[in-house]
Design a protein around this motif. Structure first.
Motif, short mmCIF file in Angstrom:
data_model
loop_
_atom_site.label_atom_id
_atom_site.label_comp_id
_atom_site.label_asym_id
_atom_site.label_seq_id
_atom_site.Cartn_x
_atom_site.Cartn_y
_atom_site.Cartn_z
N GLU A 114 1.16 12.72 -1.62
CA GLU A 114 0.27 11.65 -2.06
C GLU A 114 1.06 10.41 -2.46
OE1 GLU A 114 -3.61 13.43 -4.04
OE2 GLU A 114 -1.82 14.26 -5.01
N ALA A 115 0.43 9.24 -2.25
CA ALA A 115 1.01 7.95 -2.66
C ALA A 115 2.43 7.78 -2.15
CB ALA A 115 0.96 7.80 -4.18
N VAL A 116 2.61 8.03 -0.86
CA VAL A 116 3.93 7.87 -0.25
C VAL A 116 4.21 6.38 -0.09
CG1 VAL A 116 5.35 8.35 1.77
CG2 VAL A 116 3.70 10.06 0.97
N LYS A 117 5.39 5.95 -0.54
CA LYS A 117 5.78 4.54 -0.45
C LYS A 117 6.61 4.32 0.81
CE LYS A 117 6.09 4.90 -5.43
NZ LYS A 117 7.01 5.00 -6.59
N GLU A 118 6.55 3.11 1.32
CA GLU A 118 7.32 2.80 2.53
C GLU A 118 8.80 2.95 2.22
OE1 GLU A 118 7.30 -0.32 6.24
OE2 GLU A 118 6.11 -0.75 4.46
N GLY A 119 9.49 3.66 3.14
CA GLY A 119 10.91 3.92 2.96
C GLY A 119 11.20 5.21 2.23
N GLN A 120 10.16 5.91 1.79
CA GLN A 120 10.36 7.14 1.04
C GLN A 120 10.71 8.31 1.95
OE1 GLN A 120 7.20 7.97 -1.78
NE2 GLN A 120 7.67 10.15 -1.85
N THR A 172 13.20 8.10 8.66
CA THR A 172 12.82 6.94 9.46
C THR A 172 11.66 7.18 10.40
OG1 THR A 172 15.11 6.15 9.38
CG2 THR A 172 13.69 5.20 11.07
N ASN A 173 11.74 8.18 11.28
CA ASN A 173 10.67 8.41 12.26
C ASN A 173 9.35 8.76 11.58
OD1 ASN A 173 12.49 7.91 14.28
ND2 ASN A 173 12.83 10.05 14.83
N PHE A 174 9.42 9.55 10.52
CA PHE A 174 8.24 9.91 9.75
C PHE A 174 7.63 8.66 9.13
CE2 PHE A 174 5.50 11.65 6.63
CZ PHE A 174 5.37 13.01 6.81
N ASN A 175 8.49 7.86 8.50
CA ASN A 175 8.05 6.63 7.83
C ASN A 175 7.39 5.67 8.82
OD1 ASN A 175 8.44 4.63 5.35
ND2 ASN A 175 9.11 3.54 7.17
N ASP A 176 8.05 5.46 9.96
CA ASP A 176 7.52 4.51 10.95
C ASP A 176 6.15 4.94 11.49
OD1 ASP A 176 9.83 3.11 10.59
OD2 ASP A 176 10.79 3.75 12.44
N TRP A 177 5.96 6.24 11.62
CA TRP A 177 4.68 6.73 12.16
C TRP A 177 3.55 6.52 11.16
CZ3 TRP A 177 0.77 10.17 11.23
CH2 TRP A 177 -0.05 10.50 12.31
N ILE A 178 3.77 6.90 9.89
CA ILE A 178 2.67 6.83 8.92
C ILE A 178 2.35 5.39 8.49
CG2 ILE A 178 3.08 9.16 8.06
CD1 ILE A 178 4.49 7.98 5.65
N PHE A 179 3.35 4.47 8.63
CA PHE A 179 3.09 3.08 8.25
C PHE A 179 2.87 2.17 9.45
CE2 PHE A 179 5.03 4.59 4.27
CZ PHE A 179 4.12 4.05 3.36
N LYS A 181 0.82 -1.21 0.00
CA LYS A 181 0.00 0.00 0.00
C LYS A 181 0.86 1.26 0.00
CE LYS A 181 -0.54 0.81 4.99
NZ LYS A 181 -1.54 0.98 6.07
N THR A 182 0.25 2.35 -0.42
CA THR A 182 0.83 3.68 -0.28
C THR A 182 -0.17 4.53 0.51
OG1 THR A 182 -0.14 4.60 -2.30
CG2 THR A 182 1.99 3.47 -2.50
N VAL A 183 0.30 5.64 1.05
CA VAL A 183 -0.58 6.46 1.89
C VAL A 183 -0.47 7.93 1.50
CG1 VAL A 183 -0.40 4.86 3.84
CG2 VAL A 183 1.19 6.80 3.67
N ASP A 212 -5.14 5.65 3.20
CA ASP A 212 -4.46 4.79 2.22
C ASP A 212 -4.74 5.26 0.80
OD1 ASP A 212 -3.58 3.29 4.31
OD2 ASP A 212 -5.04 1.67 4.06
N ASN A 213 -3.77 5.07 -0.05
CA ASN A 213 -3.92 5.36 -1.47
C ASN A 213 -3.88 4.02 -2.22
OD1 ASN A 213 -3.73 6.50 -4.16
ND2 ASN A 213 -2.82 8.33 -3.26
N LYS A 214 -3.67 4.06 -3.53
CA LYS A 214 -3.59 2.83 -4.33
C LYS A 214 -2.33 2.05 -3.99
CE LYS A 214 -7.23 3.56 -7.02
NZ LYS A 214 -8.39 2.62 -7.11
N GLU A 215 -2.28 0.79 -4.44
CA GLU A 215 -1.11 -0.03 -4.19
C GLU A 215 0.09 0.47 -4.99
OE1 GLU A 215 -2.31 -4.01 -5.06
OE2 GLU A 215 -3.50 -4.21 -3.23
N GLU A 216 1.28 0.12 -4.49
CA GLU A 216 2.50 0.67 -5.06
C GLU A 216 2.65 0.37 -6.55
OE1 GLU A 216 7.35 0.50 -4.35
OE2 GLU A 216 6.01 -0.49 -2.96
N TRP A 217 2.35 -0.85 -6.98
CA TRP A 217 2.50 -1.19 -8.40
C TRP A 217 1.58 -0.34 -9.26
CZ3 TRP A 217 -1.40 -2.88 -11.61
CH2 TRP A 217 -2.60 -3.28 -11.00
N TYR A 218 0.37 -0.10 -8.76
CA TYR A 218 -0.63 0.69 -9.47
C TYR A 218 -0.13 2.14 -9.62
CZ TYR A 218 -5.30 2.54 -10.64
OH TYR A 218 -6.37 3.15 -11.25
#
Length: 642
Positions: free
Chosen positions: A509-515, A518-525, A413-415, A551-557
């Motif tokens: 929009e459509a933020v991918k994990e690891g983008q 670290t602290n920002f990423n861990d909180w939103i995911f 997923k993306t968010v 949540d937004n669309k899946e990463e591949w999408y």
């Protein structure tokens, strides 16, 4: 009658003789001759004076014309068109603005890595090669021309369609930035402009360029936002490019061949010398010491050395083949014992060259799998779970035993999130630095440096504490207000220090994990995260006030949608700039004329070449150039948008 006629003729002749005429003319005196010569000299002097006067006048006229031409030429050079882009005349200051913007952007992006590109910004760019056919000066001129084409094409269409955008804020932000940097460097704003955008740049002079770029960026983003990509387009693209998006799980065992050690050059030379000496001694014992014998000995030595080298090379090759054959036999033996994944895992340690490497690989994309033959086998359309094989890798002298588990499309997923960044302003810490003073006591110097470092560290801590308090206060104000996404967006526009999102209400929009950091990423995911959640996290940038949108669309999408959107933008920009002609009558931009010459040469060569192979090659080259132009156009427009 005859005699009378003769007498009359003689009389007539006598009466018309010169002697008679001379008597009637005035006799010339010396004075008369002198005056005559004087008159002739005066006439000659007047004539020479007239000629000199005329020459001087002509010389003055020529000098005036030359001066006027030089003045006109210099004026045209500075104020006239440097180049023309379509119907627009571009002055040197404007061209330099885009030239140095490209150069500064490149230098800022790659920083200390510039040397890897063969670029030294402290040396003349026209003396450093970017490629076989272009210098770095040519490259940045090309970037400037591309940006000018894009900016004018976009603004022309924006004006035609009545698109409105107030670019004054873009210029105001630029002014604020320039003033800040100029102050830090202790120079005037105009001096800083000249150092960054060229010798003709001034703070007021770059205003129209900044505002035009702002309009072009806004219109470009508007076009991008209005590009529609349907689900059918995305699914069709996926079906045609599955290998780029699918992942595989598999096990692999690498069996390296036990290759013979190669002899060093020193060892080979020593062996050759020993053999030569042995042959020479033997030949010397069996033959007389004559010149012929010495020659024969040398020839035999060389012949035997060559034969031994050839034999050694052959033996080494046979040893390598034997080692690869042994590795192949080992791989085949392992393969014969594999019935399922459990059996693969059971025998792995017995055959693997490096047992510390885990045999299991999960979620691997094709592009990340090496060697290529292994990747191609795993992504074969007919591959089934439980398939096994042995694959040779001659480049690394090894064999791979591979077990295929599964192929699938990751549903990651993306968010969407909004943020307000409150940066820790440490600029005041500079004031805390103690002035450097000359001292002869080493102890006093060390003490001063220690106190300075402590003061700077304390200033940073104070700045971070102030940023945290400000962030908490803003979040409290939001909670005590409407506490909606819209109200959060308004606060982001007012308070956020993140220039990449504050104009858009802090939206990502459509933020991918690891983008994100670290602290920002861990909180939103976080698995428990739900729409409307808010929080504050710390990073090296300061404090992030976060609003979780959902949540937004899946990463591949999202990836495919971005790709299709980019392709459509490429097509749009290519069509928009296709008919724009760039003219350089004064030959300021060298690469343009080199390109024209190359094009003419290519055309002549293509016209004279009739073979099918040449035609095919030309077609491939044209396709490659088209793709490159499309990529460059998109990159340039995106750079402009930033």
């Amino acid at each position: 009658m005859g005699i009378a006629a003769v007498d009359m003729s003689e009389k007539n002749n006598k009466s018309n003789s010169p002697a008679d005429n001379t008597k009637s003319e005035k006799k010339m005196t010396k004075y008369d001759l002198k005056m005559q010569r004087r008159q002739e000299e005066e006439k000659k002097a007047k004539k020479e004076k007239a000629i000199i006067k005329t020459g001087c006048i002509l010389a003055v006229i020529i000098c005036v014309c030359i001066a006027a031409w030089k003045f006109y030429d210099n004026y045209q050079e500075k104020h006239g068109p440097y180049i023309t882009v379509g119907d627009h005349e571009i002055q040197k200051a404007e061209f330099d603005y885009y030239y140095y913007s490209s150069l500064n952007s490149f230098a800022s992006t790659y920083g200390s890595y510039l040397s890897y590109f063969g670029l030294d910004t402290s040396k003349p760019l026209d003396q450093q090669q970017y490629s076989d056919t272009m210098t770095w000066d040519d490259y940045f001129q090309q970037q400037a021309v591309n940006q000018l084409k894009n900016v004018y094409a976009l603004t022309d269409e924006a004006n035609e369609k009545g698109f409105e955008y107030d670019a004054s804020s873009d210029y105001d932000d630029m002014v604020t930035s320039i003033k800040s940097y100029a102050q830090q460097q202790g120079v005037s704003e105009d001096e800083y402009c000249k150092s960054v955008f060229g010798s003709d740049a001034t703070l007021e002079g770059i205003k129209p360029y900044v505002e035009m770029s702002g309009l072009a960026s806004a219109y470009y983003n508007d076009v991008k936002d209005n590009i529609e990509v349907t689900d059918d387009e995305i699914n069709t693209y996926y079906d045609e490019n599955k290998d780029n998006y699918d992942s595989v799980d598999y096990r692999v065992c690498k069996i390296e061949a036990d290759m013979p050690e190669e002899e060093t050059e020193t060892e080979t030379e020593a062996q050759t010398e020993t053999a030569a000496e042995s042959i020479s001694e033997t030949a010397a014992e069996s033959t007389s010491e004559t010149a012929m014998t010495e020659t024969q000995t040398e020839t035999e030595s060389e012949t035997m050395s060559a034969e031994e080298s050839e034999a050694a090379a052959k033996a080494e090759e046979e040893a390598k083949e034997a080692a690869m054959a042994a590795a192949k036999a080992k791989a085949d033996e392992m393969l014969s014992k594999i019935k399922d994944e459990a059996s693969f895992e059971k025998v792995y340690n017995k055959y693997a060259s490096d047992t510390t490497v885990d045999s299991l690989n999960t979620g691997k994309k094709k592009s990340s799998i090496s060697p290529t033959d292994v990747a191609n086998w795993l992504f074969d359309a007919d591959r089934q779970a439980g398939d096994t094989t042995v694959i040779e890798d001659t480049a690394n002298n090894a064999y791979y035993v591979v077990y295929f588990k599964d192929r699938y499309l990751d549903h990651i997923k993306t968010v969407d999130v909004r943020q307000i960044l409150i940066s820790a302003d440490t600029s005041s810490s500079d004031a805390a630095e103690t002035d450097e003073t000359e001292t002869t006591a080493a102890g006093e110097t060390e003490t001063a440096e220690t106190e300075s470092a402590e003061a700077q560290e304390q200033a940073k801590e104070d700045a971070k504490a102030a940023a945290k308090i400000k962030a908490e206060q803003i979040l409290d104000d939001w909670k005590n207000g409407d506490a909606t996404e819209d109200s959060f967006a308004e606060l982001a526009k007012t308070y956020s220090d993140d220039t990449g999102s504050n104009t858009n209400g802090g939206l990502y929009e459509a933020v991918k994990e690891g983008q994100m950091v670290t602290n920002f990423n861990d909180w939103i995911f976080d698995a428990s995260r739900k729409p409307g959640d808010t929080g504050i996290v710390e990073s090296d940038y300061g404090y992030h006030i976060i609003y979780f949108v959902g949540d937004n669309k899946e990463e591949w999408y999202v990836n495919i949608k971005d790709t299709i959107t980019s392709n459509k933008l490429n097509d749009y920009m290519s069509d928009l700039t296709a008919d724009i002609e760039v003219k350089d009558s004064r030959h300021h931009v060298a690469y343009l004329h080199e390109t024209e010459a190359a094009t003419e040469t290519t055309s002549d060569t293509a016209a004279s070449t009739e073979s099918a192979a040449a035609s095919e090659s030309a077609a491939e080259t044209a396709a490659s150039e088209t793709e490159t132009v499309a990529e460059t156009t998109t990159e340039t427009a995106e750079t402009t948008a930033k």
